[in-house]
Design an enzyme around this catalytic site. Structure first.
Site, PDB file in Angstrom:
ATOM      1  N   ARG A 116       0.855  -1.186   0.000  1.00  0.00           N
ATOM      2  CA  ARG A 116       0.000   0.000   0.000  1.00  0.00           C
ATOM      3  C   ARG A 116       0.893   1.238   0.000  1.00  0.00           C
ATOM      4  NH1 ARG A 116      -2.163   3.532   3.858  1.00  0.00           N
ATOM      5  NH2 ARG A 116      -4.232   4.318   3.368  1.00  0.00           N
TER       6      ARG A 116
ATOM      7  N   SER B  68     -12.740  -3.897   1.397  1.00  0.00           N
ATOM      8  CA  SER B  68     -12.850  -3.178   2.664  1.00  0.00           C
ATOM      9  C   SER B  68     -14.318  -2.947   2.996  1.00  0.00           C
ATOM     10  CB  SER B  68     -12.144  -1.814   2.574  1.00  0.00           C
ATOM     11  OG  SER B  68     -10.755  -1.986   2.443  1.00  0.00           O
TER      12      SER B  68
ATOM     13  N   LYS C 191      -4.472   5.782   8.530  1.00  0.00           N
ATOM     14  CA  LYS C 191      -5.276   6.145   7.363  1.00  0.00           C
ATOM     15  C   LYS C 191      -6.060   7.396   7.707  1.00  0.00           C
ATOM     16  CE  LYS C 191      -7.286   3.088   4.834  1.00  0.00           C
ATOM     17  NZ  LYS C 191      -8.214   2.035   4.377  1.00  0.00           N
TER      18      LYS C 191
END
Length: 219
Positions: free
Chosen positions: A47, A116, A145
């Site tokens: 990521r 998700s 995040k």
């Protein structure tokens, strides 16, 4: 490893590591990936938001190859084009990304797809769409995040435990929270800063495994 092997690994391996140089104490994603694999981690998600496509491709390609050598599952976050270019066996998409069917159509192979989720409705849709696993979170407050929801409600957590596909918990998980989640019935734990931001990654992995073994022994 084939499609079902990766799904099985996601279901049975408790530690799901997510790379992110922002949280890695100056270490590169390659350095962190090598440390994770050497410590026995068998699920690694790539990521990376800030690098160019070429930089991400070259980095992810190398890490994907190392995962193959270790019998680990490599997961590409969001980017279908990078997943295709790297021949990643798994891609993880968010609620605003391409649907599961389109991911497989674009990849032109039976790629493993994770989605998700945050609510019962999103989990139901993921299962209906044919997702291979769901990520559920955030379970706790997190700074890893910026675009996160409120923490997952108890009713949504309870529903997640009834799903026929693996559920990976994420968001603010540490050595204390992993105990709580295990007691609640969860068995898969995705972590970013708690792993890649550790001073000693190998030592941190060992600490998490010790906690998990203690919980297994209690059951």
């Amino acid at each position: 490893m084939k499609h079902d092997d990766h799904v099985h690994q996601i279901r049975t391996e408790p530690i799901y590591a997510i790379l992110g140089e922002t949280f890695s104490r100056g270490r590169t994603n390659r350095q962190v990936a090598k440390a994770l694999l050497g410590a026995g981690v068998r699920i690694i998600q790539y990521r990376e938001k800030e690098k160019s496509w070429q930089e991400k491709y070259e980095e992810a390609r190398d890490i994907c190859q190392w995962c193959n050598e270790y019998g680990a599952t490599f997961i590409m976050n969001d980017s279908i084009d990078l997943a295709i270019a790297c021949e990643a066996p798994v891609i993880h998409v968010g609620q605003d990304d391409a649907p599961v069917a389109w991911v497989r159509r674009l990849a032109q192979r039976d790629i493993v797809v994770g989605v998700s989720t945050h609510t019962i409705a999103e989990m139901k849709k993921a299962v209906r769409d044919g997702a291979d696993y769901v990520g559920l979170g955030p379970m706790y407050q997190t700074t890893s995040k910026m675009d996160v929801h409120d923490i997952v409600a108890d009713v949504d957590k309870a529903y997640a435990l009834t799903l026929p596909i693996p559920v990976v918990t994420i968001g603010g998980i540490d050595l204390i929270h992993i105990r709580q989640l295990y007691t609640e019935g969860f068995r898969s734990f995705a972590m970013i800063s708690a792993l890649v931001g550790a001073t000693d990654i190998v030592e941190q992995i060992g600490a998490f495994r010790q906690v998990l073994q203690e919980k297994i022994d209690e059951c």
